[in-house]
Design a protein around this motif. Structure first.
Motif, mmCIF file in Angstrom:
data_model
loop_
_atom_site.group_PDB
_atom_site.id
_atom_site.type_symbol
_atom_site.label_atom_id
_atom_site.label_comp_id
_atom_site.label_asym_id
_atom_site.label_seq_id
_atom_site.Cartn_x
_atom_site.Cartn_y
_atom_site.Cartn_z
ATOM 1 N N GLY A 97 0.817 -1.209 0.000
ATOM 2 C CA GLY A 97 0.000 0.000 0.000
ATOM 3 C C GLY A 97 0.849 1.256 0.000
ATOM 4 O O GLY A 97 1.751 1.430 -0.831
ATOM 5 N N ASN A 98 0.577 2.136 0.962
ATOM 6 C CA ASN A 98 1.288 3.411 1.056
ATOM 7 C C ASN A 98 2.387 3.391 2.124
ATOM 8 O O ASN A 98 2.806 4.453 2.609
ATOM 9 C CB ASN A 98 0.298 4.543 1.377
ATOM 10 C CG ASN A 98 -0.670 4.797 0.242
ATOM 11 O OD1 ASN A 98 -0.348 4.568 -0.922
ATOM 12 N ND2 ASN A 98 -1.863 5.258 0.576
ATOM 13 N N GLN A 99 2.866 2.224 2.489
ATOM 14 C CA GLN A 99 3.868 2.144 3.554
ATOM 15 C C GLN A 99 5.167 2.867 3.170
ATOM 16 O O GLN A 99 5.824 3.463 4.040
ATOM 17 C CB GLN A 99 4.157 0.679 3.902
ATOM 18 C CG GLN A 99 3.040 0.020 4.704
ATOM 19 C CD GLN A 99 3.400 -1.387 5.144
ATOM 20 O OE1 GLN A 99 4.155 -2.095 4.473
ATOM 21 N NE2 GLN A 99 2.855 -1.796 6.273
ATOM 22 N N GLY A 152 8.523 -1.458 10.306
ATOM 23 C CA GLY A 152 8.698 -0.792 11.598
ATOM 24 C C GLY A 152 10.108 -0.259 11.781
ATOM 25 O O GLY A 152 10.309 0.859 12.253
ATOM 26 N N GLY A 153 11.110 -1.054 11.404
ATOM 27 C CA GLY A 153 12.492 -0.613 11.523
ATOM 28 C C GLY A 153 12.797 0.557 10.614
ATOM 29 O O GLY A 153 13.513 1.491 10.989
ATOM 30 N N LEU A 154 12.241 0.531 9.403
ATOM 31 C CA LEU A 154 12.445 1.624 8.456
ATOM 32 C C LEU A 154 11.847 2.920 8.989
ATOM 33 O O LEU A 154 12.488 3.983 8.944
ATOM 34 C CB LEU A 154 11.811 1.258 7.108
ATOM 35 C CG LEU A 154 11.957 2.291 5.983
ATOM 36 C CD1 LEU A 154 13.426 2.459 5.597
ATOM 37 C CD2 LEU A 154 11.122 1.871 4.766
ATOM 38 N N VAL A 155 10.637 2.835 9.532
ATOM 39 C CA VAL A 155 9.969 4.027 10.076
ATOM 40 C C VAL A 155 10.745 4.592 11.264
ATOM 41 O O VAL A 155 10.921 5.808 11.389
ATOM 42 C CB VAL A 155 8.523 3.682 10.489
ATOM 43 C CG1 VAL A 155 7.923 4.789 11.340
ATOM 44 C CG2 VAL A 155 7.656 3.449 9.258
ATOM 45 N N ALA A 156 11.215 3.714 12.136
ATOM 46 C CA ALA A 156 11.968 4.163 13.311
ATOM 47 C C ALA A 156 13.230 4.918 12.894
ATOM 48 O O ALA A 156 13.558 5.978 13.457
ATOM 49 C CB ALA A 156 12.328 2.971 14.193
ATOM 50 N N CYS A 157 13.946 4.401 11.915
ATOM 51 C CA CYS A 157 15.170 5.059 11.448
ATOM 52 C C CYS A 157 14.864 6.399 10.798
ATOM 53 O O CYS A 157 15.581 7.392 11.024
ATOM 54 C CB CYS A 157 15.916 4.157 10.468
ATOM 55 S SG CYS A 157 16.778 2.775 11.251
#
Length: 510
Positions: A97-99, A152-157
């Motif tokens: 999706g839009n992630q 989740g890891g990508l967003v956190a970074c």
């Protein structure tokens, strides 16, 4: 500073912060010609034994290159995700999706929130310590992005990079504005800002070469993009610790006499004192937001940020969908950035020569609109769309430093420079959030909603810039009136110092 300020020391006995500053008392319109101001600067230079040309070269060599490198690294680590995505980031992390767009967006949340606070903190922590530490941190986080395994890891970074990068851009503009006068500044500001274009070009060029490392040591090409560029950033942080310039009043590369001359020169040419010695409170910061001159440049910059980030994040993807392979798309994404680099610096030189900002900002914005219209309209003609990328990048990235420099040098005191630059860039970057959600995969390959939004945003920026022009033009006229001067004289001494550009002697540039 004879002829500009009348010193009255008795009023300062109760406020030790103001003992070293001069109180201004105005009885009649005192705006003077540029020639008169330059004569006074020459007299000051002679009295202090300063060679102005040599000092300017010294400042240029000691201040600008380090900031150019700093922002080059900052922007490189910010936009390399678009190059990594061409090499399979979304597929390997199973983004749906839009992630991917969400991962782009989370960068802007802390980036916006912490910018004003970061510019406030830089008065308490020396800039060379503050900025080099942040550079080291976001380089390390960029390396970490090469080892994430899920959304989740990508967003956190991305969130952490937003925090560490929040101070870089506004702090650099803030610092630069304390070294140069209004008519010296644009080519230096644009030389620094043009590193954005170089970083965009370098990101594509590095990604093009990194394709050869795909699979080496079991690491995919998209991972190598983050690892290599993050490692370069961390290494350069050590160099920048020793080369980043602090404020002129505490500069390590200037002698005491040079610091005194530079400070007094800028006070003469601006018509207000710097107020560096005042330790401002958060209440002082809050007062700045009641001023329309803080908001209009922020709105103009906001309008340019939407298409600028839209281009930075999605140009490589758009170029790929013109029929190029992923590797070739990264290669072809380099050339529009190089064209932008040239135009940024040429226009900056001309703008300083003519001592005007608005005409060049408008011309650059119209160039961007033409480029965006070409990308939008030439649905079945890849070459025209690609040519539109050149005009889009050149126009947008030339207009942005003009708008930011114009506002930064129209802010008079340290307080207003700090808040004004941080808010303009912080608020403007709300446009970055919009940019990440207007170029959706479902709209490929034309991206009509995104491109239409970008054109509308540039038009909005043009209108805000024109409104800012009329606001400063009106104030320049108002400052010549006895009513304005009387009202300014009624302010408490501390407020008059912090008012900076509201000083009747200060002439706004437009």
């Amino acid at each position: 500073m004879s002829g500009i300020l009348e010193k009255e020391t008795s009023s300062y006995a109760s406020d030790p912060e103001l003992n070293s500053l001069e109180k201004e008392e105005f009885q009649q319109p005192v705006q003077r010609t540029e020639t008169e101001l330059q004569v006074e600067v020459e007299e000051l230079a002679q009295s202090l034994g300063i060679n102005q040309k040599k000092l300017m070269w010294k400042i240029d060599l000691c201040v600008v290159p380090a900031f150019c490198l700093l922002y080059f690294l900052s922007f490189l680590d910010r936009v390399n995700i678009s190059n990594a995505n061409l090499y399979g980031l979304a597929e390997d992390l199973n983004l749906t999706g839009n992630q991917y767009n969400i991962a782009l967006t989370v960068f802007f949340v802390p980036y916006i929130v912490f910018e004003v606070l970061a510019n406030y903190c830089i008065k308490f922590v020396k800039p060379h310590i503050w900025l080099s530490t942040l550079i080291f941190l976001f380089g390390g986080i960029s390396i970490g992005m090469g080892f994430v395994t899920n959304f989740g890891g990508l967003v956190a970074c991305r969130f952490l990079i937003g925090i560490t990068e929040a101070s870089t851009f506004p702090s650099i503009f803030y610092l630069l504005s304390t070294y140069y006068s209004k008519h010296e500044s644009q080519r230096r500001f644009s030389a620094f800002f043009s590193c954005t274009a170089l970083a965009g070009a370098a990101s594509g060029a590095i990604a093009f070469k990194i394709n050869d490392l795909d699979g080496v040591h079991g690491i995919a090409a998209w991972q190598w993009v983050f690892i290599i560029e993050g490692a370069i950033t961390m290494g350069c942080a050590f160099l920048l610790f020793f080369t980043i310039a602090d404020f002129p009043e505490e500069s390590r590369f200037l002698s005491h006499t040079e610091r005194e001359f530079l400070k007094r020169k800028l006070e003469i040419l601006s018509g207000s004192v710097s107020a560096y010695e005042i330790k401002n409170s958060l209440k002082d910061v809050g007062k700045c937001f009641k001023d329309i001159l803080i908001w209009l440049p922020a709105l103009a910059y906001f309008g340019l940020i939407i298409p600028s980030y839209g281009y930075a994040y999605f140009a490589a993807t758009i170029i790929k969908q013109m029929g190029y392979t992923a590797v070739s798309a990264n290669q072809h994404s380099v050339y529009p950035w190089l064209a932008a680099f040239v135009l940024i610096n040429v226009v900056a030189f001309i703008s300083d020569r003519f001592k005007r900002r608005l005409p060049f900002a408008l011309a650059s914005s119209f160039l961007a609109i033409i480029g965006l219209a070409m990308v939008l309209g030439a649905k079945h003609t890849p070459r025209i769309r690609y040519a539109g990328c050149f005009l889009t990048a050149s126009g947008l990235y030339t207009a942005m430093p003009l708008i930011v420099c114009w506002a930064a040098l129209n802010n008079g005191s340290h307080l207003r420079k700090s808040v004004g630059t941080a808010w303009q860039i912080g608020f403007g970057n709300i446009g970055g959030i919009i940019a990440t959600f207007i170029f959706l995969a479902a709209d490929a390959p034309v991206y009509k909603p995104g491109l239409v939004t970008c054109i509308a945003a540039v038009i909005f920026s043009i209108l805000a810039s024109i409104a800012y022009f009329f606001a400063v033009l009106r104030l320049n006229k108002a400052k010549k009136t006895e009513a304005y001067i009387q009202k300014f004289n009624e302010l408490p001494s501390r407020e008059r110092i912090n008012a900076g550009d509201r000083n009747p002697n200060f002439v706004y540039l437009y």
